[in-house]
Each structure stands twice: as structure tokens, then as C-alpha cells.
Design a protein around this motif. Structure first.
Motif, PDB file in Angstrom:
ATOM      1  N   LYS A  13       1.237  -1.411   0.275  1.00  0.00           N
ATOM      2  CA  LYS A  13       0.340  -0.312   0.376  1.00  0.00           C
ATOM      3  C   LYS A  13       0.869   1.312   0.007  1.00  0.00           C
ATOM      4  CE  LYS A  13      -3.147   3.092   2.518  1.00  0.00           C
ATOM      5  NZ  LYS A  13      -4.708   2.581   3.291  1.00  0.00           N
ATOM      6  N   ALA A  47      -3.682   1.764  -4.802  1.00  0.00           N
ATOM      7  CA  ALA A  47      -2.615   1.163  -3.296  1.00  0.00           C
ATOM      8  C   ALA A  47      -3.685   0.241  -2.151  1.00  0.00           C
ATOM      9  CB  ALA A  47      -2.510   3.023  -2.515  1.00  0.00           C
ATOM     10  N   ASP A  48      -5.086   0.410  -2.000  1.00  0.00           N
ATOM     11  CA  ASP A  48      -5.689  -0.276  -1.000  1.00  0.00           C
ATOM     12  C   ASP A  48      -6.101  -1.293  -1.766  1.00  0.00           C
ATOM     13  OD1 ASP A  48      -5.920   0.971   0.886  1.00  0.00           O
ATOM     14  OD2 ASP A  48      -8.213   2.169   0.771  1.00  0.00           O
ATOM     15  N   LYS A  89      -2.725  -3.303  -0.984  1.00  0.00           N
ATOM     16  CA  LYS A  89      -2.459  -4.014   0.314  1.00  0.00           C
ATOM     17  C   LYS A  89      -3.090  -5.303   0.327  1.00  0.00           C
ATOM     18  CE  LYS A  89      -3.582  -3.233   5.139  1.00  0.00           C
ATOM     19  NZ  LYS A  89      -3.398  -2.163   6.868  1.00  0.00           N
TER      20      LYS A  89
END
Lengths: 356, 356, 356, 356
Positions: free
Chosen positions: A231, B227-228, B231
Motif C-alpha cells: 500500500k 494502493a488499497d 494492500k
């Protein structure tokens, strides 16, 4: 839920736009008692700064950071550490002409789609200047982790087809590409200069390593160390891929050769013979070196004409003027280091709560 | 800070171990008024279940989910939705013999390093059974997003050197590999069977796509949509790499060919001619299809002897018995779908606060 | 953002409705290595249970808690601890008649206003049964804090005009009102019995104390220890006021008499001569006893006729049948203790990150 | 976990110390499209400022706020809004003499106990100057809520034994006590002047009301609207008690008289005949006026000699010099308003996710 904060215990919140008053960051959760000076923070910021060489764009700014709070007599007090870098030398006129056009590869369109309004000057908050706050916060994380013997280093591994064949960390800061292979670095520089002449830009790969990370950092389910690193890295502008250890190469590997076997090291601690996992097992650090790589796209701002539309959807050609890098790699290095430092500092603090 | 929760507004918390009472999840933040039945949730869980074919391990469980709260007359009420799948058919005896040995490629060592204590039965909480909660929550997210016309589909893109040449989504659920290319699927099946005979395991790549995502989802700085997603994907066991759009290929691309030019589509909306970005620009969805890929390592549990150490560091050979898959890919598909659904549901709700 | 979670590092999430499958809780962030048995948790739950005496309502349930995860061989493993109490003896028929009426003093109306749909059986999630999860989690916090010498005790200080004149903690569990003054307890019991005959209900005050709290717990700005205690207490159904130390009496105090002067205690530590502050200074524990009080309104469910409206706004008389307490005080005591324990456990863990 | 942030969707983070560079705040999550000027923010700050009258201390500062980010052409852009007020006129010399002494009623001791280090100049971060950031953020919340017809007003209800008998809101800003009863205000002023001559300080009560709040704001379990208000208020320095509606008076009330009966109002909406609940039922707003009260202790800084100890525990007399208010009430009013505005803005945004 603005999403401008990162971390849980060591937590930073950035603010600011490219052509507003300035950009900055607030770090909350740094333990009290850490010696830190504004010069130490400035040192990391200077590595991120533009205009250091022909590799990067021509905007010359001091980017002097001002420490607004959180330290007393050069010691952290446990209170929020706010830092501000005021913008200078902003030339919004460069952007006036294209404020109603959607630059290909940029966030102009998605920004409008999301908020209905945006500060179009220099990309506003989408500007890479936002990463100044990350690097400033990362400098504090670096100092904090140093007390535990943890260090982080990053470098340009690859530019287009050129890939470092030697990893000599002493070379990294000696060439404008931050490439650990001095010979390949020269070739990279030539390629960048050619791209500038071609009014084009180039992609590449940055690698970041962490050493001295004790085993056990990271949470085993969602907040895995590598999940948080992924992330962190994808949150950096221009990054399109992340891998840890052997990364995408595991797609073509067998368990019998991919598993890292455990051994007792000469100092009595437990380790692995190989490190294909890249220092993380089950989301927690193994004690081996953490090794990650990120792919950075070629900068979207290029000085040749492209086709696009304006806010009302009408087709229009665009030429993006202004000061732009043909490659982000050298400046990406300190930002990627900062993001790894921030993730490690957070999990290093989180680990304090893991056991009775 | 146990790290067993994910999401901000649509937030799930999983719990449970492989050989304890059961595994489950609590979803908090699902809007009231969504029709959902336990059968719809079970349907997604059934896709994740082991024992569906020769491709996956022999553990046969019903994995029947029980809906404990949060709905009334098959409508969500806005309160936490708790779901529980009790463990059956657990054979901890398989693990008794190796409870003091650190299995290569597993989290036994890092778990001990972190917590000093662990439930060694079947990997405890590190077991892939933890993902049951994610899939159950993902089923609710799927239903929620369907109300907005958003759908997600995943498939096995690659197993070792075998890569799908055709993406025919109708084929995905017709073969045990969940490969969209029926011819390549057959080759994959043969390769898996050979690996089983070789007491070995195989890596691969899963691709996941989201359609109907409106532009503007995702936050522009740290909580970027990609980004999420990164992750979310790296939080899945065995995943070692993530990329969006052209991903790592951008490392060898130029801005002039990598940028997606904007056009007005025939329906009057704004889009891009190409979709090298994979549906996300500046961390926000562009309205184009979202396309991501993840690299999954070969399962660490293999039935051939490996070298390792025990808890006190003494060298010892290990043979990992039990029921293990030579590849995780077919079962990874619904888990990866679930994680993308969960990220999209969260950002779809977050977007409600973006504008006045 | 369902709001069914509490705490940052020691974090619980409750779920469940009064007349659904059951009510429960997941605790994430409890350190590994804490010995805890299901019997210890049951003990606190038994104190909360209804039907213990004439003071509380007639609903008889075992409320047996089932420990679903997070411990192994009666030791916490650092993973989420899920607990479930299944509902028995539910009589939704009691509520069928009034499902379209808004009971005065209850959340029926606001629930409809918020969600547009609700589980009307027994108050659904607004039922006090939700506090079962809090008490179960509090039992773990109690065990955790005991390792640090911290203990919490609560009692009924006041019922209507009757206020304990003596605080004899040994008496608390000896009378059905949990009043530390045995003589006043008898008067309270008589008042409650009269109220039951009057088809009415009574308000009162509970006091909770924490001992052994080291100085420095709590964060100095928003997450002050007393601020988190205030939130914790106001989150309990029926609580309408909170005060710490001298509380509202400070409104009529002067600095010269309200300030607690510092001394060195005989054991060499620093303390205060008086404790008007109630154990918190500037949001952080002072090392003195923490003393808080909460005001609980008379239960809204009374068996006499009241005027109200139905969902469409039409006026209608209502008689609330079912099993209801004329006072919540004795059952409020363990819930208030639990909330203080949870706040202290959270801040005790948070303190681990305060200093280098 | 520094605890310097507040709110979930409308979230502020304050920073800064009394005698450092300045104090400030970052607001993340304010929707894009809200018109706001720096003058509007300054207006609320001016109400909080010291030196407005004889009622408050003699420190004269402009407290001019600087808007660093988050707006463009006086419209919010959805990005973090950072604001800074630089410190002027700081006289740390006032504090040099007592830097090793623990001032009674202050957080010097607990701060040292927590962090081991502190900025002793003017209370450092424990100074009431920290509330500048809250008021600045509150001004934005005020503007945001105004778009929904929600308004908040606070006033001094009581100073020692003097309590307003009339609530005439037009009077509030006309007298230095911010008391809505002009006659009682005069008596209060006299009492404050006498306290100043006595080198003493006085406690009191502030009441805050919110109007136009739609029914349904607040979450039904932990994040109840009144629970969040309680936390918000107790997080303000000097506040020792909180109550909503009838508050502590409910301890002496019966259900038959305490319940608010529902009616259909003349405009067809549902409401209650009385409002003893203070506008919140089951943690959610009822649509009635929200009414809360907070008790503020007499300021700890008094100019008469008190007994205390120094950092090593030695007894020592102390006289706290510097510029101090005999009462915080008039300046507490805008701070308490700000905290209510912030809670309401947060829950108003959260409500957007409550229903499909």
C-alpha cells in the motif's frame, strides 16, 4: 475520510498543494525522547529535491523545512511534529493554458470526477510535491529506527532495458541516477538525455532494502508487513507494481525450490539459507533482509503533442509545458525509502503491544 | 492493533483458527436496506471451498455459514453482520508431529518470534481458512455493488509457464483451474497432476477485473484505490506481487506510448482510448475497467523432505503431511475477487462524503 | 462506519440483536501470553445477567458464553478473541403488538429515522443484551490489567433520593442493589419494590473506581483518559451524565480549594494530598484513584399507559409489556466496570508507545 | 497513537505548543465545494482570543490564522485544510522559575510521568492555546452544517452560585461573561473581579445547544451521538463533567415523568412533547434540540502561594505568575461550540453511509 493520513501508531498526515502556500506534514505518535534536528530532516529532503542534476527538472527551490512543533531542545516530546515547506518559484502561468484540458496519464479527469472542483495549478495536490511531507516524516522514522539498528536503502535498479548488474551501495549517491552499478548508471544517463531530446519519458524499477529488522514485525492477517509495504509503495505517484522477494518470478517456481530452508546461524539465531521470500513470512518479518521492488511508469508530462478532451468532452490537442523530468527514478528513491521507513516505524511500535 | 480488520466504512474483522471452534467475520458499516440471504453468501463460500476437484486438497468440509446478526427478514439493518463457519473434520494429529519444527515457507517461525506462543494445529490463524471470512464479507460487498452496476470477476491467468491466450469468461467456472482459456486449462490440469506426483507445488498468476466502476472512487493521496487494492491483495496468503494495468511492463515503456489519451465516448461520457493504466489515474478510478494481477507462490506445504530447525534451533528434516494443494490458484480466485469487492465497496461508500 | 467497535489497541467489536441468533464480541489486540479461561469470562457475565433477584426482570437465561477463537490451551495467542452468547427464551410475541409504535424513551423512532428499517423484536440491537459483549471483553481486560496491579470496582451510589452514606466494598455483592451501604441498600430495595407495584421505574447513580493505575495513562489532547471514559460511559444505554472527581461540584469551587497539592508520599513516589481531580490531570492518570460517576435514567419501559404515535405519525396509546427492570442500577454496575476496564486496558497498551 | 486527532470522516489533527513556533490544525475529510474564507475562520477565532475584556487574561495576541491548503478560490477542494497561527508575545521567562515545580491542578506531573520530557514553557502543548486549532476547524464545520440548516450556540449558564435565570441568546455576545441573562451577567462580572483581587479563580457551567439537527445522526452502539459529545467536551481542558438533557437530574426521576411522549407536530413530522432526553434517543438525534452542559473547574493557575513538590519530590512553595484568567467560561464557550460542531459535522457525513 480524506485519506491523507498513513500509519496507525506512527502516523503522518500530509497537506498542501503544489502552488498554494506550501506543503507539509504532521507526525503523531513518535515516542518522546528521540533526538532530532531540523538539519537531519533537511538532509533527506535535499535528496528528494528537484534540480539536482540534468536528470531532473529545472524547478529550483530551496525546499527549506520549518519545524513547527513537537520537539523541545532538539528532543521529541511525544506531541505532534508539524513541518512546513513553503512554496517558492511557483509558476502557475505554465498551467493556465491547460486548466480545462485533461492531460493524458494525469489525474485531472479523475479529480474532477471525484470532487467537481480542483486546484489546477501545477497538479495541485496531485503534484509530486506532496511527497515532501512523506520524506520529512521518513527522516524522523529513520532516526527512530536507527535506535533499534534498523536501516533502509533504495536505488534505481532498472531504467527501461538497462538493469544494474552490480549492487554497490557506495555508488548510489555518486551518480545522478542513484544506480548502484556505475557503468550501467552512465548508460542510463545517456538514455535519459536522449529521451529529453525526444520530448519523451522513461519507466523503470526501484529496489528498496531494509536491514536489521528483528523477526516478528507485521500483523498476521490484514496488516501484514508486506501488505502495508505494498500500500505504501502504490500510494506513491507513478508506481504501478510492487513485489517482495522473488515477486512475480514465483509464478514460475516450484515449492521445492522456492521455500527457504531454516538454519541456525553462527550467532545462534534462527534464519534461512536463502531469502526468496524477501524477509517476510506470513506477513511478519523473518529477520532476513527485506527486499522489495516497485515499477514506476514513465512520467506522464511530455512536451510532445497528445490528443485529449476538455472538461466538456471536446477533443483538443495538448502540449504539456512546464518543468518536467524524463524519469522519476532518482527522486523516487528517497520517497520509496521514506515509505518503507514509515511502515517499519509503525510496525516496530505496534510490536510493543504484541506480548504480555 | 491486532490488524484483523480491513476497510474504513465497509469494515470487516475476521477471527478464528484452522482447528479451533470455527472461523468467522463481522462486517460493520454495510448500509441498511440491502436484500441478502444466507444462500447468496454460501454460494461464494462454496466456490472457495476445498475438495471441489483433484486440483485442490482432500479436506472435505461443508463450510456452512451461519448468519448470526445484522439482517432481519433477509434485509440488512445497518448493524454488524456476524457470520460463523464452524470447523469440522479437523485432524490436528496431522500436525502434532511437527509442532516444534518450523516448516519452510510457512509462518511458524515468524509467529513464534512475534507472539512467543501459537496454535500450531493446522497453521492456526495462519491457515487459509481465515479467508472464509473474507469471502463471506465479499459476498455482501458483491450484492451491495451490484445495486450500483459494479461487478468483479477473477481467473487463473497463468500457471508456471502456461498462460491463458484467450480470456473467455464463460469458461472460468467450467474447468477446475478457473482458467478462461479452455485449452490452456487442460494443460494446467496435467501440470498440476504431475506436480502432485512429484510431491511438489506450483506458482502462478491470478487476474481480477472490475466493471461498471464509476470514475472518482479512491482517495488521491495515501488511500489511493490501487494502493488499497495492493494492500488487499498482499494480505492474502501466498501473494508476493501486485500490479495494475500494464504493471511491471511500464518499467520498459515511454510516456509517448504509455499515456492513455482521452476521448468522448459515443454515450457522451469521457474515457480513454487505451487502458494501460488499468482503470486508475492518480489513485482514483477513471471509469475504465480495473485490471490487476497478483503473483502467488507455490504452496509451501510439500510432501517431500526439506531441511529445517526446531524451536530451539536444532537442525531437523521435515516432511509436511496433511491435506495440501499443489496449487492455490483456483481457490485464490474467489478470495482475490472478495478482496477487490471489499475495497470497492469501501470506496464506493467513502465517495458519498467527497462532495457537498 | 457502523460504530460498533471501541478502543484503539485493545479493541472490541460487538454484534448481535436481542432476539436474533445471539450476541457476541470480537476482541482484537489483546497481547499474547495472557492466561484466561472461559469460566473467568462467565463469572463477569453472570454478574450482568438478568433474573438474579427481584430487583431485575424475569427473563431467565443461562447466557453461557462460548469462546470461539484467540486462545490455545487457555492462553491468549495474540489473535482475535471471539465470543458468542446464543439467545434463548426469546419471546418476540411480546413485541409484535407494538412493532409499529414508538415507545417513549426508546430508540424505535430514531432507529427508523436513521436506517429506515429495524429489527423490532425486543429492541433489536438497541437491547441491553448488546452489553453482554462488553462485559465479556471487560473480563479479559480485567485479567490483563491485574497483571499490572490495576483493579476496578463499581457500585450503586444513589437511587432516587437514597444515597450511600458508607462505602463498604465488601457489602456490594451482598445485596441485590450492589450498594456499598447495607442500610441504604435495604431502603433501596423497598423503593424498587414499590416502584414495581406502581408500574414505574427509578433513576440513580453508579460510581466506579480504579486503583493501581500508574501515572501517565491517557493522551494529553483528544484521547484524554477522562474523555475516553466519558465516551465509554455515555455509550452505555440509559446513561445521561458523567463526572470525574468532584465533577459538577467544581462549578461552585475556587482554585484555592479545588487544586490538589502535590506531596512526596511515604514510599517516595509523588502524589496529591487530596484527590478532587479524580485521578486524572490534563487527561493523564495521576497515580491517584480514578473516581467517576454516571447518572442513569429510569428505564423507559414501564407497564403503565403512555401516549405516543405509530410509524405514520398517528397518535396511539401504548402499554409496554414484556420483562422489564424498575431499575437498571445493579446490572449497570458490571457494565460500567467493563467499560472502565476496556478504556484502561487500551491506554495501558497505548502507553507502551509513549517513550523511546 | 498520539491522540491528537478527532473525528472519523470530518477529522481534525491539532499540533503546536504554547511557546513554540505556533499552533495549528489539519482538517481532513471536509467535502469539496464548500465556500469558506479565511475571514470566516478568523471570526470564530476572535471570539476565543484572550484579552478581550477584564474577564480574561492580559496576553494580547493577534492570533491571525493563515490558511495553508485545501481551498482554491475560496472553495474547499476536498483536500486537507491546514491552518496555522504563529505564536507572538510569548514570555517563557514567566515559566523559567517554575519549570522544575509541579503546579497544583496542572498536567506538569502527569506529563513528566508519561513522556519523561516536556516543553515547560507556558504549559507547552497542555496550554489552552491548543484549542485554537479546534475553533478554526469548528468554523469550517459551522459553515458546512449551515448548508443543512444546523446551528450551534453556547453560553455561560452558571458561575459559582450565580445561574442564568433567563436564556436570551441575543444577550450572549453583549457581555464579557457570554451569559444569556444580562442581570446575572453583571453579578458574574463583579464576582470575577473580586476573585481577581482575591488571587483566586472560579468554576462554572457552560450550556451548548444545537438546532436543526435531523433525526438519525449518531451510531447506535459505541459511537452514540451523546457519547461522542461527551468525549469531545471532556477533551477540553478544565472540563470535569458532562450531561445531556436532564442529565444528573434523571437520577431522581421516574420513568413515568422522564419519558418524552411522541406526537405528530403541526408540520407533519414526528417529535416529542417534552425534551428531557436533550435531543438524543439511543445515541441518535431525535430531531429535537440537542442540549448539553459541561462543568468547568476554576483555573488551576492562581497567584497565591500553594504547596507542591519539584521533579525530585522535594517539597516547595509555588506562586504561579504569568497571565491567567480567574475564569475560563467566556473563552470556553466558543471552544465548546466548536467541539459540538465537529461532532455534528462528523456524524452528518457518517449518516450518508447509513442507508442503501
Amino acid at each position: 475520510m480524506g485519506g491523507s493520513s498513513f500509519g496507525t501508531q506512527f502516523r503522518l498526515s500530509t497537506f498542501g498543494e503544489s502552488h498554494g502556500v506550501g506543503v507539509g506534514v504532521v507526525v503523531d505518535g513518535c515516542p518522546a525522547g528521540l533526538p532530532i534536528t531540523v538539519e537531519e530532516i533537511q538532509r533527506d529532503l535535499d535528496r528528494r529535491r528537484v534540480g539536482q542534476s540534468r536528470m531532473s527538472s529545472a524547478r529550483q527551490e530551496g525546499d527549506r523545512v520549518r519545524l513547527l512543533s513537537g520537539t523541545f531542545e532538539d528532543i521529541t516530546t511525544g506531541t505532534p511534529i508539524a513541518m512546513l515547506v513553503e512554496n517558492e518559484n511557483a509558476r502557475p502561468g505554465d498551467y493556465e493554458a491547460i486548466k480545462d484540458l485533461y492531460r493524458p496519464g494525469h489525474a485531472d479527469w479523475t479529480w474532477d470526477a471525484k470532487f467537481g472542483v480542483r486546484d489546477w495549478r501545477g497538479g495541485g495536490r496531485a503534484s509530486a510535491r506532496e511527497t515532501i511531507g512523506r520524506v520529512a516524516a521518513g527522516a524522523i522514522a529513520r532516526k527512530l529506527l536507527a535506535t533499534a539498528g534498523i536501516s533502509v536503502v533504495g536505488y534505481t535498479l532498472q531504467l527501461m532495458h538497462l538493469r544494474a548488474q552490480v549492487i554497490d551501495e557506495a555508488e548510489i549517491e555518486r551518480n545522478p541516477m542513484r544506480c548502484p552499478d556505475p557503468q550501467v548508471a552512465e548508460e542510463m544517463v545517456a538514455l535519459v538525455e536522449q529521451a529529453r531530446r525526444d520530448l519523451d519519458s522513461l519507466g523503470g524499477i526501484v529496489e528498496v532494502r531494509a536491514r536489521g529488522v528483528p523477526p516478528g514485525l507485521g500483523e498476521p492477517v490484514f496488516d501484514k508487513l508486506d501488505a502495508d509495504l505494498a500500500k505504501a509503495m502504490l500510494s506513491i505517484p507513478a508506481v504501478k507494481g510492487f513485489e517482495i522477494g522473488d515477486g512475480f518470478a514465483v509464478a514460475n517456481a516450484r515449492g521445492s525450490t522456492n521455500n527457504d530452508e531454516f538454519i541456525r546461524r553462527s550467532d545462534g539465531t534462527i534464519g534461512t539459507v536463502t531469502n526468496r521470500a524477501g524477509g517476510v513470512l506470513g506477513g511478519m518479518s523473518s529477520g532476513e533482509e527485506i527486499v522489495i521492488r516497485i515499477a514506476a511508469k514513465p512520467p506522464a508530462s511530455i512536451a510532445q503533442e497528445q490528443q485529449t478532451v476538455n472538461r466538456t468532452g471536446e477533443a483538443a490537442p495538448i502540449v504539456v509545458k512546464g518543468r518536467h523530468d524524463p524519469t522519476v527514478l532518482p527522486r523516487l528513491v528517497p520517497v520509496a525509502e521514506a515509505m518503507m521507513l514509515l511502515v517499519l516505524a509503525d510496525h516496530w511500535l505496534r510490536q510493543r503491544g504484541a506480548r504480555l
